[in-house]
Write a protein that holds these residues in place. Structure first.
Motif, PDB file in Angstrom:
ATOM      1  N   PHE A 159       0.738  -1.287  -0.022  1.00  0.00           N
ATOM      2  CA  PHE A 159       0.121  -0.256   0.015  1.00  0.00           C
ATOM      3  C   PHE A 159       0.739   1.146  -0.009  1.00  0.00           C
ATOM      4  O   PHE A 159       0.545   2.104  -0.881  1.00  0.00           O
ATOM      5  CB  PHE A 159      -0.995   0.040   1.166  1.00  0.00           C
ATOM      6  N   GLY A 160       1.820   1.287   0.815  1.00  0.00           N
ATOM      7  CA  GLY A 160       2.716   2.632   1.008  1.00  0.00           C
ATOM      8  C   GLY A 160       3.425   2.788  -0.215  1.00  0.00           C
ATOM      9  O   GLY A 160       3.613   3.943  -0.564  1.00  0.00           O
ATOM     10  N   PHE A 161       3.947   1.640  -1.062  1.00  0.00           N
ATOM     11  CA  PHE A 161       4.870   1.816  -2.204  1.00  0.00           C
ATOM     12  C   PHE A 161       4.041   1.804  -3.438  1.00  0.00           C
ATOM     13  O   PHE A 161       4.201   2.272  -4.432  1.00  0.00           O
ATOM     14  CB  PHE A 161       6.036   1.012  -2.254  1.00  0.00           C
ATOM     15  N   SER A 162       2.648   1.676  -3.249  1.00  0.00           N
ATOM     16  CA  SER A 162       1.849   2.030  -4.457  1.00  0.00           C
ATOM     17  C   SER A 162       1.832   3.579  -4.619  1.00  0.00           C
ATOM     18  O   SER A 162       1.731   4.229  -5.468  1.00  0.00           O
ATOM     19  CB  SER A 162       0.491   1.295  -4.218  1.00  0.00           C
ATOM     20  N   ILE A 163       1.587   4.268  -3.333  1.00  0.00           N
ATOM     21  CA  ILE A 163       1.533   5.619  -3.361  1.00  0.00           C
ATOM     22  C   ILE A 163       2.758   6.218  -3.965  1.00  0.00           C
ATOM     23  O   ILE A 163       2.913   7.145  -4.843  1.00  0.00           O
ATOM     24  CB  ILE A 163       1.517   6.090  -1.885  1.00  0.00           C
ATOM     25  N   THR A 164       3.942   5.737  -3.577  1.00  0.00           N
ATOM     26  CA  THR A 164       5.195   6.081  -4.253  1.00  0.00           C
ATOM     27  C   THR A 164       5.175   5.849  -5.622  1.00  0.00           C
ATOM     28  O   THR A 164       5.635   6.791  -6.464  1.00  0.00           O
ATOM     29  CB  THR A 164       6.356   5.157  -3.777  1.00  0.00           C
ATOM     30  N   LEU A 165       4.587   4.794  -6.342  1.00  0.00           N
ATOM     31  CA  LEU A 165       4.520   4.579  -7.515  1.00  0.00           C
ATOM     32  C   LEU A 165       3.619   5.670  -8.235  1.00  0.00           C
ATOM     33  O   LEU A 165       4.168   6.229  -9.172  1.00  0.00           O
ATOM     34  CB  LEU A 165       3.758   3.130  -7.941  1.00  0.00           C
ATOM     35  N   GLY A 166       2.606   6.158  -7.427  1.00  0.00           N
ATOM     36  CA  GLY A 166       1.913   7.296  -8.171  1.00  0.00           C
ATOM     37  C   GLY A 166       2.714   8.513  -8.139  1.00  0.00           C
ATOM     38  O   GLY A 166       2.777   9.356  -9.172  1.00  0.00           O
ATOM     39  N   GLU A 167       3.582   8.957  -7.169  1.00  0.00           N
ATOM     40  CA  GLU A 167       4.335   9.980  -6.970  1.00  0.00           C
ATOM     41  C   GLU A 167       5.318  10.150  -8.150  1.00  0.00           C
ATOM     42  O   GLU A 167       5.739  11.234  -8.808  1.00  0.00           O
ATOM     43  CB  GLU A 167       5.098  10.005  -5.757  1.00  0.00           C
ATOM     44  N   MET A 168       6.240   8.892  -8.284  1.00  0.00           N
ATOM     45  CA  MET A 168       7.000   8.548  -9.393  1.00  0.00           C
ATOM     46  C   MET A 168       6.575   9.065 -10.668  1.00  0.00           C
ATOM     47  O   MET A 168       7.146   9.458 -11.423  1.00  0.00           O
ATOM     48  CB  MET A 168       7.779   7.100  -9.302  1.00  0.00           C
ATOM     49  N   THR A 169       5.186   8.411 -11.158  1.00  0.00           N
ATOM     50  CA  THR A 169       4.711   8.584 -12.362  1.00  0.00           C
ATOM     51  C   THR A 169       4.415  10.076 -12.562  1.00  0.00           C
ATOM     52  O   THR A 169       4.864  10.557 -13.621  1.00  0.00           O
ATOM     53  CB  THR A 169       3.205   7.811 -12.535  1.00  0.00           C
ATOM     54  N   ARG A 170       3.865  10.811 -11.206  1.00  0.00           N
ATOM     55  CA  ARG A 170       3.633  12.138 -11.744  1.00  0.00           C
ATOM     56  C   ARG A 170       5.184  13.036 -11.767  1.00  0.00           C
ATOM     57  O   ARG A 170       5.337  14.102 -12.855  1.00  0.00           O
ATOM     58  CB  ARG A 170       3.132  12.627 -10.329  1.00  0.00           C
TER      59      ARG A 170
END
Length: 372
Positions: free
Chosen positions: A238-249
């Motif tokens: 869950f935490g690093f799914s957030i990270t993936l969204g941040e990296m994509t942006r």
């Protein structure tokens, strides 16, 4: 359905991103933004409808949290939201008594009660099997002594899940107890200043003859390792799914900048030194995406994903740091100015290689699972 969940928080983007720079500078928990998160329904995603949840599984919840990371520039708020879901709600839903679920889960899923789990200790770090905080049985209560350090959400939390030692060190000596803030014997320290994720408060806990009813135990005595294992799988995903969204942006933002910023008569993206950095960023983002998707599917299917989780956590956290460094370099002077938020991404990325088990611990796990 998963695309709908990805866009779940998008209508609230403006409110979620208001005053991010000022709040980051102050290191203040954004209570007003927490109310916005409550409105989005994100905190309900992973929980059963009978307790006010939306009833989604692991991978669907990951998609919703990826969307939060993409939309929300306040990484501290996003980190606290992930902690809210996994710290108490996830283990309570899986291991708690019906009475505890009915009393607490509706307040957790709505976001009314902010939650935290108390695992890390000042001398223990990642060594969760050898905790110094202890709980001794006294009739219908446990009496807890010791302390905890680096506890996310602690300064603002209403409900804590304590991981304490009730037996000899090792996997069968760990027990989990649910405690409300304000219980006599429980002292919460002030928020601690830190490099990044500054709107997600972290603090200390102290237990001085803290009495906890046995009825507030999750699972059986000595089964805390099973609770921890269940929680940590979801904390990573869950935490690093957030990270993936941040990296994509971040990648999209950097591509746009490289196309529009001109030096020596042409876009800086036309220079190989810049374009190769962006190509590397893209590969890191997509590698992170694949590891998260595959590992999430494995966990959801109930398959052994021990190695996958260790690899996913390491790959995504380290990719986050490197893509943030690349973004700073490509943005040049803008990259180091606080007004543009690029340097904030870098500061927010640093702790990812430490929390939820350091990169070194993850590599140790992988080596052990390979028989080394």
């Amino acid at each position: 359905m998963t695309d709908d969940l990805f866009h779940l928080t998008a209508p609230w983007a403006r409110q979620l991103n208001a005053d991010t720079r000022a709040l980051d500078t102050a290191g203040a928990f954004p209570h007003d933004k927490w109310k916005i998160l409550q409105e989005t329904g994100l905190l309900r995603t992973h929980f059963a409808p009978e307790f006010g949840g939306a009833g989604h599984g692991v991978t669907a919840t990951m998609r919703a949290l990826e969307g939060l990371g993409y939309v929300c520039h306040d990484a501290g708020l996003s980190f606290s939201a992930s902690t809210q879901i996994v710290s108490v709600g996830v283990p309570l839903q899986r291991f708690g008594s019906q009475e505890l679920k009915e009393r607490h889960l509706p307040r957790i899923t709505s976001g009314e009660a902010i939650t935290a789990h108390a695992i890390t200790e000042e001398t223990g770090g990642s060594d969760a099997m050898n905790l110094a905080a202890t709980a001794r049985r006294d009739g219908d209560h446990y009496v807890v002594s010791g302390g905890k350090m680096f506890i996310t959400n602690a300064p603002v939390a209403d409900l804590f899940l304590l991981y304490v030692r009730t037996g000899t060190p090792g996997p069968f000596g760990l027990t989990t107890l649910l405690v409300e803030a304000g219980t006599p014997g429980l002292t919460t320290g002030p928020a601690m200043d830190k490099i990044g994720l500054r709107t997600s408060p972290v603090g200390t806990l102290r237990f001085d003859e803290l009495r906890v009813p046995v009825s507030q135990r999750l699972g059986q005595e000595g089964t805390g390792f099973l609770v921890l294992d269940h929680v940590m799988k979801r904390e990573v995903l869950f935490g690093f799914s957030i990270t993936l969204g941040e990296m994509t942006r971040r990648l999209e933002q950097t591509i746009t900048y490289a196309r529009n910023r001109h030096q020596f008569g042409q876009p800086i993206g036309s220079y190989q030194a810049v374009s190769h950095k962006i190509a590397d960023m893209k590969m890191r983002v997509e590698t992170a995406r694949k590891w998260l998707a595959d590992t999430g599917a494995k966990v959801e299917a109930g398959h052994d994903a021990s190695l996958d989780l260790a690899a996913t956590k390491t790959i995504v956290s380290e990719a986050n740091v490197q893509t943030a460094l690349d973004a700073v370099q490509i943005h040049g002077g803008r990259g180091v100015l606080t007004e543009h938020g690029i340097e904030r991404d870098l500061r927010n990325s640093i702790a990812g290689t430490i929390y939820s088990g350091t990169s070194e611990i993850q590599r140790n796990r992988i080596a052990t699972l390979l028989g080394l």
